[in-house]
Motif scaffolding. Structure first.
Motif, short mmCIF file in Angstrom:
data_model
loop_
_atom_site.label_atom_id
_atom_site.label_comp_id
_atom_site.label_asym_id
_atom_site.label_seq_id
_atom_site.Cartn_x
_atom_site.Cartn_y
_atom_site.Cartn_z
N ASP A 137 44.87 27.08 27.99
CA ASP A 137 44.73 28.32 27.25
C ASP A 137 45.92 28.31 26.25
OD1 ASP A 137 46.11 28.69 30.04
OD2 ASP A 137 46.86 30.67 28.74
N HIS A 138 47.11 27.58 26.63
CA HIS A 138 48.35 27.51 25.58
C HIS A 138 48.22 26.32 24.85
CE1 HIS A 138 49.71 26.51 29.70
NE2 HIS A 138 50.48 25.45 29.04
N GLY A 139 46.98 25.43 24.89
CA GLY A 139 47.05 24.29 24.08
C GLY A 139 47.35 22.81 24.59
N THR A 140 47.74 22.94 25.88
CA THR A 140 48.05 21.52 26.62
C THR A 140 46.88 21.00 27.17
OG1 THR A 140 50.11 22.55 27.59
CG2 THR A 140 49.47 20.35 28.53
N ALA A 141 46.80 19.66 26.99
CA ALA A 141 45.62 18.91 27.63
C ALA A 141 45.90 18.55 28.95
CB ALA A 141 45.60 17.69 26.89
N CYS A 154 40.50 37.55 38.63
CA CYS A 154 41.24 38.30 39.29
C CYS A 154 41.37 37.96 40.75
CB CYS A 154 41.29 39.83 38.99
SG CYS A 154 41.62 40.27 37.37
N ASP A 155 40.28 37.96 41.28
CA ASP A 155 40.32 37.62 42.91
C ASP A 155 41.01 36.16 43.00
OD1 ASP A 155 38.68 39.80 43.40
OD2 ASP A 155 36.92 38.75 43.88
N PHE A 156 40.85 35.21 42.15
CA PHE A 156 41.31 34.02 42.33
C PHE A 156 42.92 34.18 42.31
CE2 PHE A 156 37.16 31.52 41.86
CZ PHE A 156 37.42 30.50 43.07
N THR A 157 43.37 34.95 41.23
CA THR A 157 44.84 35.31 40.88
C THR A 157 45.30 35.72 42.21
OG1 THR A 157 44.67 35.00 38.72
CG2 THR A 157 46.27 36.58 39.63
N GLN A 158 44.61 36.95 42.65
CA GLN A 158 45.12 37.47 43.85
C GLN A 158 45.46 36.77 44.99
OE1 GLN A 158 42.62 41.08 44.06
NE2 GLN A 158 43.57 41.98 42.17
N ALA A 181 43.83 32.65 26.43
CA ALA A 181 45.30 33.17 26.23
C ALA A 181 45.05 34.73 26.39
CB ALA A 181 45.85 32.79 25.11
N LYS A 182 44.14 35.37 25.76
CA LYS A 182 44.07 36.56 25.64
C LYS A 182 43.71 37.12 27.02
CE LYS A 182 42.03 39.29 21.89
NZ LYS A 182 41.05 39.42 20.86
N PHE A 183 42.58 36.46 27.41
CA PHE A 183 42.27 36.81 28.96
C PHE A 183 43.38 36.82 29.96
CE2 PHE A 183 39.08 35.07 32.40
CZ PHE A 183 38.74 36.47 32.99
N ARG A 184 44.14 35.69 29.92
CA ARG A 184 45.22 35.79 30.73
C ARG A 184 46.22 36.86 30.69
NH1 ARG A 184 47.17 31.85 33.69
NH2 ARG A 184 46.39 30.03 32.62
N GLU A 185 46.58 36.97 29.30
CA GLU A 185 47.37 38.04 29.17
C GLU A 185 46.87 39.55 29.71
OE1 GLU A 185 49.71 40.15 25.23
OE2 GLU A 185 49.16 38.08 25.36
N ARG A 186 45.60 39.72 29.18
CA ARG A 186 45.11 41.24 29.47
C ARG A 186 45.05 41.33 30.77
NH1 ARG A 186 38.71 42.76 28.68
NH2 ARG A 186 39.01 41.75 30.80
N LEU A 237 46.15 36.76 34.68
CA LEU A 237 45.82 35.91 35.46
C LEU A 237 47.07 34.81 35.59
CD1 LEU A 237 42.50 35.65 33.73
CD2 LEU A 237 43.32 36.87 35.85
N THR A 238 46.94 33.91 36.80
CA THR A 238 48.07 32.95 36.99
C THR A 238 47.36 31.66 37.40
OG1 THR A 238 48.17 33.66 39.19
CG2 THR A 238 49.89 34.49 37.74
N THR A 239 45.93 31.58 37.24
CA THR A 239 45.37 30.30 37.69
C THR A 239 45.43 29.39 36.40
OG1 THR A 239 43.03 31.11 37.06
CG2 THR A 239 44.08 30.97 39.52
N THR A 240 45.31 28.12 36.43
CA THR A 240 44.89 27.48 35.21
C THR A 240 43.56 27.66 34.77
OG1 THR A 240 46.28 25.71 36.14
CG2 THR A 240 44.78 24.89 34.53
N LEU A 241 43.46 27.91 33.27
CA LEU A 241 42.41 28.15 32.56
C LEU A 241 41.84 27.13 31.42
CD1 LEU A 241 42.73 32.06 32.19
CD2 LEU A 241 41.42 30.81 33.82
#
Length: 162
Positions: A18-22, A51-55, A79-84, A87-91
């Protein structure tokens, strides 16, 4: 359509976070990883699942698992999804659906009684060598992470038992 089975080596991929890293699947060698495929960020079911995976992430990591979610969404949408939703998992973004297709998580599915082409909500568990130990297709968004934890025996305290 390809369906991955336990005992098979997971097909490698390199996708954009989500933040551009491969990020490549091989980056996780030496750790167990849960890869889940979901249709679309910021939709009700996908939000519940993410959210369940993050929790559950602390518990999963305590047992040596990393968690990676993959969808066809753009990195900006992820990135929007993570922020809103905090979320703390890798997307990861798979806009051309190459990885999703190779893993059997894209193809024909039923949606409201109609056969359509789309992302098949799926979850895969890989061991430290990248071998699939579990593969679930057509999972439900609600309750799946709790079932996954039970099926993997992750609700017990991590570490050696006496």
């Amino acid at each position: 359509m390809t369906r991955l089975e336990p005992g098979e080596h997971a097909p490698d991929f390199t996708l954009t976070e989500d933040h551009g890293t491969a990020v490549s699947l091989r980056d996780f060698r030496g750790r167990k990883v849960i890869v889940y495929a979901y249709p679309k960020a910021m939709t009700p079911g996908c939000t519940t699942q993410a959210c369940d995976f993050t929790q559950s992430l602390d518990r999963l990591q305590a047992h040596g698992y990393d968690v990676v979610g993959v969808s066809p969404d753009s990195p900006a949408a992820l990135a929007k999804f993570r922020e809103r939703d905090h979320l703390t998992t890798t997307l990861l973004s798979d806009p051309d659906k190459t990885m999703l297709t190779a893993w059997g998580a894209f193809g024909e599915k039923k949606n409201y009684g109609k056969i359509v082409q789309g992302v098949i909500r799926s979850t895969f568990v890989l061991d430290e060598a990248g071998t699939i130990t579990h593969a679930w297709y057509n999972v439900k968004a609600t309750g799946h992470v709790a079932k996954l934890r039970r099926d993997l025996g992750l609700d017990a305290a991590p570490g050696p038992t006496s």
